[in-house]
Design an enzyme around this catalytic site. Sequence first.
Site, short mmCIF file in Angstrom:
data_model
loop_
_atom_site.label_atom_id
_atom_site.label_comp_id
_atom_site.label_asym_id
_atom_site.label_seq_id
_atom_site.Cartn_x
_atom_site.Cartn_y
_atom_site.Cartn_z
N TYR A 135 6.14 -29.71 -2.57
CA TYR A 135 6.85 -28.75 -1.98
C TYR A 135 8.20 -28.83 -1.67
O TYR A 135 9.54 -27.89 -1.82
CB TYR A 135 6.30 -27.85 -1.23
CG TYR A 135 5.31 -26.85 -1.20
CD1 TYR A 135 4.04 -26.62 -2.13
CD2 TYR A 135 5.92 -25.40 0.02
CE1 TYR A 135 3.82 -25.74 -2.52
CE2 TYR A 135 5.00 -24.35 -0.56
CZ TYR A 135 4.02 -24.65 -1.91
OH TYR A 135 3.24 -23.33 -1.53
N LYS A 190 -6.74 -35.20 -5.98
CA LYS A 190 -6.78 -35.08 -7.45
C LYS A 190 -6.53 -36.96 -7.62
O LYS A 190 -5.66 -36.91 -9.03
CB LYS A 190 -6.00 -33.88 -8.19
CG LYS A 190 -6.18 -33.63 -9.44
CD LYS A 190 -7.36 -33.01 -9.84
CE LYS A 190 -7.72 -32.79 -11.52
NZ LYS A 190 -8.98 -32.14 -11.79
N ASP A 222 -10.66 -29.21 -8.09
CA ASP A 222 -11.04 -28.51 -9.31
C ASP A 222 -12.91 -27.87 -8.32
O ASP A 222 -12.91 -27.18 -7.94
CB ASP A 222 -11.17 -28.26 -10.30
CG ASP A 222 -11.33 -29.84 -10.66
OD1 ASP A 222 -11.53 -31.20 -9.35
OD2 ASP A 222 -11.84 -30.75 -11.83
N ASP A 246 -2.15 -24.56 -0.23
CA ASP A 246 -1.89 -23.09 -0.33
C ASP A 246 -2.74 -22.21 -0.88
O ASP A 246 -3.13 -20.95 -0.98
CB ASP A 246 -0.73 -23.24 -1.13
CG ASP A 246 0.03 -22.02 -0.96
OD1 ASP A 246 -0.50 -20.46 -0.34
OD2 ASP A 246 0.49 -21.68 -2.52
N ASP A 250 -5.53 -19.71 0.74
CA ASP A 250 -6.28 -17.89 -0.02
C ASP A 250 -7.95 -18.08 -0.29
O ASP A 250 -8.09 -16.46 0.06
CB ASP A 250 -5.13 -18.01 -1.22
CG ASP A 250 -3.97 -17.61 -0.26
OD1 ASP A 250 -3.50 -17.84 0.11
OD2 ASP A 250 -3.33 -16.02 -1.46
C1 IPM Z 1 1.74 -19.45 2.38
C2 IPM Z 1 2.99 -19.26 1.57
C3 IPM Z 1 4.03 -19.31 1.16
C4 IPM Z 1 3.86 -20.84 1.21
C5 IPM Z 1 5.04 -18.90 0.66
C6 IPM Z 1 5.56 -17.81 1.24
C7 IPM Z 1 6.67 -20.02 0.69
O1 IPM Z 1 2.29 -18.95 0.31
O2 IPM Z 1 2.38 -19.28 3.41
O3 IPM Z 1 1.21 -19.64 2.10
O4 IPM Z 1 4.08 -20.56 -0.17
O5 IPM Z 1 3.68 -22.04 1.76
MG MG Z 2 0.46 -19.15 0.28
#
Ligand code: IPM
Ligand code: MG
Length: 362
Positions: A135, A190, A222, A246, A250
Amino acid sequence: MKIAVLPGDGIGTEIVAEALKVLKVLDLPLELESADVGGMAYDKHGHPLPEATLKLAREADAILFGAVGDWKYDKLERQFRPEQAILGLRKSLGLFANFRPAICYEQLTDASSLKPELVSGLDILIIRELTGDIYFGQPRGRRIAPDGNFPGAEEAFDTMRYSRPEIERIAHVAFQAARKRGKRVTSVDKANVLETFQLWKDVVTEVGQQYPDIKLDHMYVDNAAMQLVKAPKAFDVIVTGNMFGDILSDAAAMLTGSIGMLPSASLNASNQGLYEPSHGSAPDIAGKGVANPLATILSAAMMLRFSLNQPQAADRIESAVSAVLSQGLRTADIFSAGSTKVGTRQMGDAVVAAITKKTTKS
Ligand code: IPM
Ligand code: MG
């Protein structure tokens, strides 16, 4: 206790409004000040993270953040895109430790995409490093073809990078968090392919020797993705880098029924924190009053616990959220037959009502 309130774009304003309602009813000495952030700040001030917003955030004890982003900014130069606001806040304030708990409320086991028995009682904590990795690594960029014939870039690159101290400090955060819960840490890497994550694995292992009471294991990313959807309850604390965190967070969020339920905390070394729902700005449903405000309300609870030292107030919010779920109230994202569909404001009102009811009883 000074709180910077940054609602941002899309559903940000609606969900933050509900969290503020909940905070107000707790009757704590909170000083709230709002500022512009994200795409709306770009529209108004020409920058997604205006100087005044950054200053307010720096001076606050905690930041309550909504969401940023909208498709209409996709064509902007990267430095002006709404996402730069949250990345800029994380980096400028040194918010390296991101806590993303994935807790499946008993009342929502049916809303999960997995079988109820796989998620019933789920309580895992993803700790994502937030200020390093691909990042933020340099150099990064795009190379345009020398003959200029090709319209776009010919090549693009980002740098994945971690330093020993960056890994050490997030590893300590993970081991200390594990101490307060299931006493297990899974470090996700990884290392079979990437130098960056070989260093990660080595450093986490070294730090782990200072925590003989915590069981540490290592997993490739993975495989971790697979295990998360196969047997999520096998995890306790997961610690990983910015990019993998990240993605995995999710996936973990969805196990709990909806990403609309997941709060998060991003802390720096002095426990100053930014609190935001794990989900995004959802421009498709913005302004419709249907977004789930619970992730933001639960983020406010995390804020009271982590940065403002008000654990009882945090407990009150969390049990109120559980109470409204038991009443059968559901926003569209967690709605299922037999429950009562409510909008954003009704959900916030119900949480407020559950809190005030508790107060009169006790
Ligand atoms: C998160 C989001 C952010 C990230 C984006 C909006 C930059 O996806 O907080 O998980 O990738 O960190
Ligand atoms: Mg995210």
